[in-house]
Design an enzyme around this catalytic site. Structure first.
Site, mmCIF file in Angstrom:
data_model
loop_
_atom_site.group_PDB
_atom_site.id
_atom_site.type_symbol
_atom_site.label_atom_id
_atom_site.label_comp_id
_atom_site.label_asym_id
_atom_site.label_seq_id
_atom_site.Cartn_x
_atom_site.Cartn_y
_atom_site.Cartn_z
ATOM 1 N N CYS A 1 -1.123 0.815 7.418
ATOM 2 C CA CYS A 1 -2.646 0.632 7.527
ATOM 3 C C CYS A 1 -3.074 -0.649 6.793
ATOM 4 O O CYS A 1 -3.160 -1.812 7.308
ATOM 5 C CB CYS A 1 -3.563 1.772 7.241
ATOM 6 S SG CYS A 1 -3.180 3.276 8.112
ATOM 7 N N ARG A 2 -3.012 -0.596 5.559
ATOM 8 C CA ARG A 2 -3.885 -1.793 4.792
ATOM 9 C C ARG A 2 -3.111 -2.957 4.542
ATOM 10 O O ARG A 2 -3.432 -4.067 4.852
ATOM 11 C CB ARG A 2 -4.581 -1.243 3.312
ATOM 12 C CG ARG A 2 -5.378 -0.085 3.370
ATOM 13 C CD ARG A 2 -5.511 0.606 2.170
ATOM 14 N NE ARG A 2 -4.559 1.439 2.056
ATOM 15 C CZ ARG A 2 -4.390 2.078 0.585
ATOM 16 N NH1 ARG A 2 -5.285 1.968 -0.089
ATOM 17 N NH2 ARG A 2 -3.275 2.907 0.563
ATOM 18 N N SER A 3 -1.808 -2.654 4.202
ATOM 19 C CA SER A 3 -0.679 -4.001 3.809
ATOM 20 C C SER A 3 -0.464 -4.509 5.211
ATOM 21 O O SER A 3 -0.211 -5.695 5.058
ATOM 22 C CB SER A 3 0.291 -3.358 2.883
ATOM 23 O OG SER A 3 1.346 -2.387 3.423
ATOM 24 N N ASN B 1 2.390 1.486 4.207
ATOM 25 C CA ASN B 1 2.613 0.149 5.021
ATOM 26 C C ASN B 1 2.428 0.329 6.604
ATOM 27 O O ASN B 1 3.305 -0.162 7.296
ATOM 28 C CB ASN B 1 4.115 -0.183 4.650
ATOM 29 C CG ASN B 1 4.432 -1.704 5.065
ATOM 30 O OD1 ASN B 1 5.616 -2.008 5.350
ATOM 31 N ND2 ASN B 1 3.625 -2.575 5.042
ATOM 32 N N ASP C 1 -8.282 3.596 1.234
ATOM 33 C CA ASP C 1 -7.385 3.970 2.336
ATOM 34 C C ASP C 1 -7.964 4.623 3.605
ATOM 35 O O ASP C 1 -8.525 5.629 3.516
ATOM 36 C CB ASP C 1 -6.299 5.115 1.759
ATOM 37 C CG ASP C 1 -5.065 5.088 2.586
ATOM 38 O OD1 ASP C 1 -4.968 4.674 3.783
ATOM 39 O OD2 ASP C 1 -4.016 5.580 2.102
ATOM 40 N N CYS D 1 0.975 -1.329 -0.030
ATOM 41 C CA CYS D 1 0.033 0.023 -0.074
ATOM 42 C C CYS D 1 0.699 1.213 0.006
ATOM 43 O O CYS D 1 2.304 0.992 -0.274
ATOM 44 C CB CYS D 1 -0.893 0.086 1.096
ATOM 45 S SG CYS D 1 -0.253 0.028 2.590
HETATM 46 P P1 4NP Z 1 -1.716 2.967 3.950
HETATM 47 O O1 4NP Z 1 -2.382 4.376 4.652
HETATM 48 O O2 4NP Z 1 -1.306 3.305 2.553
HETATM 49 O O3 4NP Z 1 -2.956 2.005 4.138
HETATM 50 O O4 4NP Z 1 -0.445 2.550 4.991
HETATM 51 C C1 4NP Z 1 -1.637 5.403 4.489
HETATM 52 C C2 4NP Z 1 -0.547 5.759 5.357
HETATM 53 C C3 4NP Z 1 0.103 6.886 5.490
HETATM 54 C C4 4NP Z 1 -0.187 7.886 4.649
HETATM 55 C C5 4NP Z 1 -1.278 7.653 3.607
HETATM 56 C C6 4NP Z 1 -1.832 6.394 3.589
HETATM 57 N N1 4NP Z 1 0.441 9.174 4.681
HETATM 58 O O5 4NP Z 1 0.110 9.895 3.897
HETATM 59 O O6 4NP Z 1 1.470 9.421 5.422
#
Ligand code: 4NP
Length: 161
Positions: free
Chosen positions: A13-15, A11, A122, A8
């Protein structure tokens, strides 16, 4: 042995949720010995950070005891993987841009294993971590159904109690 990497943007939240869920599913089905499972980020914006607290809380509420630190995806990760499972269309474009289109065959969108063929949105933006968990769980289950059906003979089934 199948190498699976969930990817994702951050790294955090989702992954990592997908990594935790998939590791538990392969244990439950007795096929853990046949897999290597990791998760990575397309960006370096959360490098070395732990799982985002609301995502960690959601995992804990569903009985997972999982820790992880964010790492950015490398070309070697993609070369060594059999399946690179991204969460949304942006991740897909980013992985191909980072690696070259020669690896496109192994880059798959996790939500394509759901009937709706959808992005896993997300939760950093939706704030609905429970919905993300449900989508990730259903899609990981469906991906595992698919891979065990497609490559049935390749699996070493662990002894189940
Ligand atoms: P992820 O979520 O891609 O599911 O881990 C996010 C985590 C951090 C950010 C964006 C999405 N960020 O902009 O820092």
């Amino acid at each position: 042995m199948f190498s699976v990497i969930f990817v994702c943007l951050g790294n955090i939240c989702r992954s990592p949720m997908a990594e935790a869920v998939f590791k538990q599913l392969i244990e439950e089905r007795g096929v853990a010995q046949s897999f290597k499972v990791n998760s990575r980020a397309t960006s370096d914006c959360e490098e070395d950070n732990p799982v985002y607290p609301p995502a960690q809380r959601t995992l804990r509420e569903h009985g997972y005891n999982f820790t992880h630190r964010a790492r950015q995806l490398t070309l070697a990760d993609v070369k060594n993987a059999d399946y690179v499972l991204v969460m949304d269309g942006m991740n897909y474009e980013d992985v191909l841009r980072m690696t070259g289109s020669g690896y496109a065959d192994k880059v798959l969108r996790l939500g394509d294993y759901l009937p709706e063929k959808q992005d896993i949105d997300d939760p950093w933006y939706t704030r609905d971590f429970e919905r993300t968990y449900r989508e990730v769980y259903a899609a990981c289950n469906a991906f595992l159904d698919w891979i065990t059906g497609e490559h049935g003979n390749a699996f070493q089934y662990d002894k189940l109690n």
